[in-house]
Design an enzyme around this catalytic site. Structure first.
Site, mmCIF file in Angstrom:
data_model
loop_
_atom_site.group_PDB
_atom_site.id
_atom_site.type_symbol
_atom_site.label_atom_id
_atom_site.label_comp_id
_atom_site.label_asym_id
_atom_site.label_seq_id
_atom_site.Cartn_x
_atom_site.Cartn_y
_atom_site.Cartn_z
ATOM 1 N N HIS A 18 -58.093 60.729 43.717
ATOM 2 C CA HIS A 18 -58.949 61.729 44.344
ATOM 3 C C HIS A 18 -58.349 63.129 44.185
ATOM 4 O O HIS A 18 -59.031 64.072 43.753
ATOM 5 C CB HIS A 18 -59.116 61.385 45.831
ATOM 6 C CG HIS A 18 -59.939 62.373 46.591
ATOM 7 N ND1 HIS A 18 -61.291 62.218 46.784
ATOM 8 C CD2 HIS A 18 -59.601 63.535 47.214
ATOM 9 C CE1 HIS A 18 -61.749 63.232 47.493
ATOM 10 N NE2 HIS A 18 -60.746 64.052 47.770
ATOM 11 N N GLU A 19 -57.073 63.259 44.524
ATOM 12 C CA GLU A 19 -56.427 64.561 44.443
ATOM 13 C C GLU A 19 -56.271 65.020 42.999
ATOM 14 O O GLU A 19 -56.323 66.220 42.703
ATOM 15 C CB GLU A 19 -55.065 64.513 45.134
ATOM 16 C CG GLU A 19 -55.118 64.194 46.624
ATOM 17 C CD GLU A 19 -55.936 65.198 47.415
ATOM 18 O OE1 GLU A 19 -56.052 66.365 46.967
ATOM 19 O OE2 GLU A 19 -56.463 64.829 48.475
ATOM 20 N N HIS A 22 -59.370 66.946 42.029
ATOM 21 C CA HIS A 22 -59.313 68.339 42.474
ATOM 22 C C HIS A 22 -58.383 69.156 41.573
ATOM 23 O O HIS A 22 -58.708 70.276 41.152
ATOM 24 C CB HIS A 22 -58.788 68.415 43.913
ATOM 25 C CG HIS A 22 -59.735 67.879 44.946
ATOM 26 N ND1 HIS A 22 -61.064 68.232 44.995
ATOM 27 C CD2 HIS A 22 -59.528 67.024 45.990
ATOM 28 C CE1 HIS A 22 -61.638 67.617 46.032
ATOM 29 N NE2 HIS A 22 -60.727 66.883 46.635
#
Length: 441
Positions: A18-19, A22
């Protein structure tokens, strides 16, 4: 230890993915990234490159990325000196915020596809037409007149072509009345069924089940294993009363706690008889067996597996939003939501089942993580996106102080949600009579 290791691995990988979404979008757009950390807490090791501190931190539960200008908590200037101009342009913030959840969703498709390439073991009946094989005595289905042999064509007008469709529709319906479309002897009719509610998860309970042969797996240390029953034995009689399928066993055994009974089984075309004394569990007789469901292994090539990954994730996405809708309208129970303890338990079970089960679980959780982060809840990506949407409509940025207050509210809401799901997880480990007392109270 296996359960803990599986939980750390699953959560660690999925949050890092997920990170990373980003991070990759921020770097693509030229946004300054101060930190990319695998894990939380104290920095253990790392290096700096391109203005970013790549680090491994002490607590291995995921990770985080600090992108300067993404939000009021990630500006170069903090406190009274912070201003709207310290934030990135709205379009950049939007793309960076979307990248994390969308990366989880793409990863979910990949995990599910990989599981199908390796081979997914599923219970065979799930892909069969939902022909009723058993109706639980005293259940809503029995009161509604549902019979063995009925074909359930739809739930609340939504088609149920397979058992998996029927089970999901009923489990997520919560309590109350649902309309089942039933075909019996070529005649189709609509039958209202009042569902019960499971005390463990708050799922809807109909009493409708598929046919399940009385082939069992004895639990280690239980009376059945001690008496000599083996995995794959088919129980044919209890105290001389014939057994047609597994669901009849509790009806014949539970009324005899702490009592010697006779179990007859069929093994390799031989009829064997065993004497054993039942356990007394809350006033019910138990012999320590679980059913053995016939299973099939679904293995696909790469292209069909990717297609299946998209199909399964699409199906799970629709079901997730249906559950969210029922939760918001109070047609489903918050008890259906699991927290870290529940996820850890499921992760451990998946790890023990095999690598393909663990990969499939990672796909399911990755999808849920992506969807959950897109919800308009302050502090989550969806909450930030909602604020950006409001700013776009009013054509100006909200003051940073206002955004900080929104984040604070979101933080407390998230803490409240964590308390609720942890309570759910803990209650599931309590004895059944205690759970019933808590929820009835």
């Amino acid at each position: 230890m296996l359960t803990l290791a599986a939980f750390i691995f699953v959560i660690g990988v999925l949050i890092t993915i997920h990170e990373a979404g980003h991070f990759a979008m921020a770097r693509l757009l030229g946004a300054p990234v101060e930190v990319f950390s695998i894990g939380f807490g104290k920095r253990l090791w790392g290096f700096e490159r391109g203005g970013t501190d790549y680090r491994v931190s002490l607590i291995p539960l995921g990770g985080y990325v600090r992108i300067i200008g993404l939000g009021p908590d990630e500006t170069d200037v903090v406190g009274d000196g912070a201003a709207e101009t310290d934030l990135l342009p709205r379009w950049k913030r939007t793309l960076i915020l979307l990248a994390g959840p969308l990366t989880n969703i793409v990863a979910a498709v990949g995990f599910v596809a990989l599981a199908f390439v390796i081979g997914v073991e599923v219970q065979a009946y799930l892909d069969h037409p939902p022909v009723v094989g058993w109706v639980e005595p005293g259940s809503g289905a029995e009161r509604a007149g549902i019979r063995e042999g009925d074909l359930v064509r739809a739930v609340q007008g939504q088609p149920s072509e397979r058992w998996r469709d029927l089970e999901v529709a009923l489990l997520t319906a919560g309590g109350g009345e649902v309309a089942l479309t039933i075909e019996r002897d070529g005649v189709v009719s609509e039958v209202p069924v009042t569902l019960g509610v499971d005390h463990l998860y708050g799922f809807g309970v109909s009493g409708i089940k598929p046919f399940l042969d009385s082939v069992v797996q004895p639990r280690a240390g239980g009376p059945a294993a001690g008496a000599g029953l083996q995995s794959g034995d088919r129980i044919t009689a209890v105290n001389g009363e014939e057994v047609a399928q597994y669901y009849e066993l509790p009806l014949l055994i539970e009324p005899h706690p702490g009592t010697e009974i006779t179990i007859e089984v069929s093994r390799n075309n031989q009829r064997l008889s065993f004497e054993l004394t039942t356990m007394n569990e809350a006033g019910k007789g138990k012999i320590g067996v679980v059913p053995l469901f016939p299973t099939v292994v679904e293995t696909l090539g790469v292209v069909p597996a990717i297609r299946a990954g998209f199909v399964e994730c699409h199906r799970m996405t629709i079901q997730t939003f249906q559950v969210i809708g029922r939760l918001l309208t109070r047609k489903a129970s918050i008890r259906q939501v699991s927290g870290p303890v529940g996820i850890a338990q499921i992760s451990g079970e998946a790890a023990r089942s095999g690598v393909e089960a663990l990969i499939m679980l990672m796909g399911i959780i990755s999808l849920q993580l992506g969807i959950f982060n897109l919800l308009p809840i302050p502090i989550l990506d969806g909450g930030h996106l909602t604020v950006i949407g409001v700013e776009t409509v009013i054509r100006r940025d909200l003051p940073l102080r206002v955004k900080e207050r929104i984040l604070e509210v979101g933080f407390y809401l998230l803490i409240l949600l964590m308390v609720v799901v942890l309570f759910n997880d803990i209650v599931r480990f309590l004895p059944e009579n205690v759970r019933q007392f808590i929820f009835r109270g």
